[in-house]
Structures are given as structure tokens and as C-alpha cells.
Design an enzyme around this catalytic site. Sequence first.
Site, PDB file in Angstrom:
ATOM      1  N   ALA A  91     163.012 184.132  71.250  1.00 40.30           N
ATOM      2  CA  ALA A  91     163.354 185.483  70.809  1.00 40.30           C
ATOM      3  C   ALA A  91     164.828 185.764  71.069  1.00 40.30           C
ATOM      4  CB  ALA A  91     162.499 186.511  71.541  1.00 40.30           C
ATOM      5  N   GLU A 134     153.795 177.158  66.914  1.00 40.71           N
ATOM      6  CA  GLU A 134     153.136 177.916  65.865  1.00 40.71           C
ATOM      7  C   GLU A 134     154.075 179.041  65.453  1.00 40.71           C
ATOM      8  OE1 GLU A 134     149.954 175.963  68.157  1.00 40.71           O
ATOM      9  OE2 GLU A 134     151.403 177.442  68.827  1.00 40.71           O
ATOM     10  N   ASN A 140     156.580 184.873  58.734  1.00 39.86           N
ATOM     11  CA  ASN A 140     157.902 184.883  59.379  1.00 39.86           C
ATOM     12  C   ASN A 140     158.777 183.780  58.776  1.00 39.86           C
ATOM     13  OD1 ASN A 140     160.127 185.026  61.042  1.00 39.86           O
ATOM     14  ND2 ASN A 140     158.943 185.120  62.945  1.00 39.86           N
ATOM     15  N   TYR A 165     163.522 176.855  62.131  1.00 41.07           N
ATOM     16  CA  TYR A 165     162.899 175.640  62.638  1.00 41.07           C
ATOM     17  C   TYR A 165     163.114 174.465  61.679  1.00 41.07           C
ATOM     18  CZ  TYR A 165     160.689 178.939  65.843  1.00 41.07           C
ATOM     19  OH  TYR A 165     160.464 179.912  66.774  1.00 41.07           O
TER      20      TYR A 165
END
Length: 151
Positions: free
Chosen positions: A77, A110, A115, A122
Site C-alpha cells: 500500500a 492475490e 484493481n 505487478y
Amino acid sequence: MILVKPMQVRHLDAVHAIERVCFATPWSRESLLRELTTNEHAHYLAAFLHRPFAEPLLVGYAGMWRIGDEGHITNLAVLEAHRKRGIASKILHSLAELAEHLGITALTLEVRVGNTAAQSLYAKHGFETHGRRKGYYADTGEDAFIMWKTV
């Protein structure tokens, strides 16, 4: 300048504040404390923005569990006001370096199907989608993609 270093207990309040604003179902402060103090498989990093004439500001963090020779990324985050500055990339890169240092050969995570920003991040770092978990997120019932990367 952004500096990524191991998270410490003294960072918990700032990390928990990030957790609460970034996730629909945030981890409790107690859960984060247990991760740092009792989970021998947990490794957490914190990202600090260094500012002239001010204390460094904790703007992001990530966690990973070492399970055998695999690393499972639990959280990543960055505060919204500091996004799109390469901070998440720097954290992810540092996490991959830590994984390599620990002898981890693959990373997994995950990510919510909706999103797409996180999925792009990623993918940019070499993660590929290799599965889907139906109804993975308890708060909405949303599915999760399972992503993997070889270290």
C-alpha cells in the site's frame, strides 16, 4: 528521495493509518503487531519520503510471508497522495531483493480482479496471472487473480 527499509514496531501507527485508508477491510493494528513480533515467517518493509528540514514521512509499506522457498506478498500500500511516483515499484523491487536474499525462488500474491492499477504494477515487475480465486474477498465477494513471479 524514497528510502525502503525494514518495518519496525515504532512504525505501526503510521502503517496502520495507511492500512485503514487503502483497504476496504484493513488489518487491525494488533494483527500487524503480531506479524512483526511473533510471525517468524513475516517480513515487512516500509517506504519513507525524505524531506528537507523534516522527519521522514512513512508513505507506504509491504509485507511478505516466507513459506518454504516461496514468498507470499500479503499487503502492498502507498498513500494516495504519494501514488504515481514510483514508490510502489521501489517497494516491490526491494521486496524482490529481500526474497532473493532469503533464498525465495518465487513470489505470489492475490489481487482484486477490479484493481487494474495494481495488476499493471505487478505485470510491470514480471508477475503473471496463473489463476483465479472465486469470491476471495469477504467484504464484496470479488474474485482475486493469483499472480506469480520467479525471483
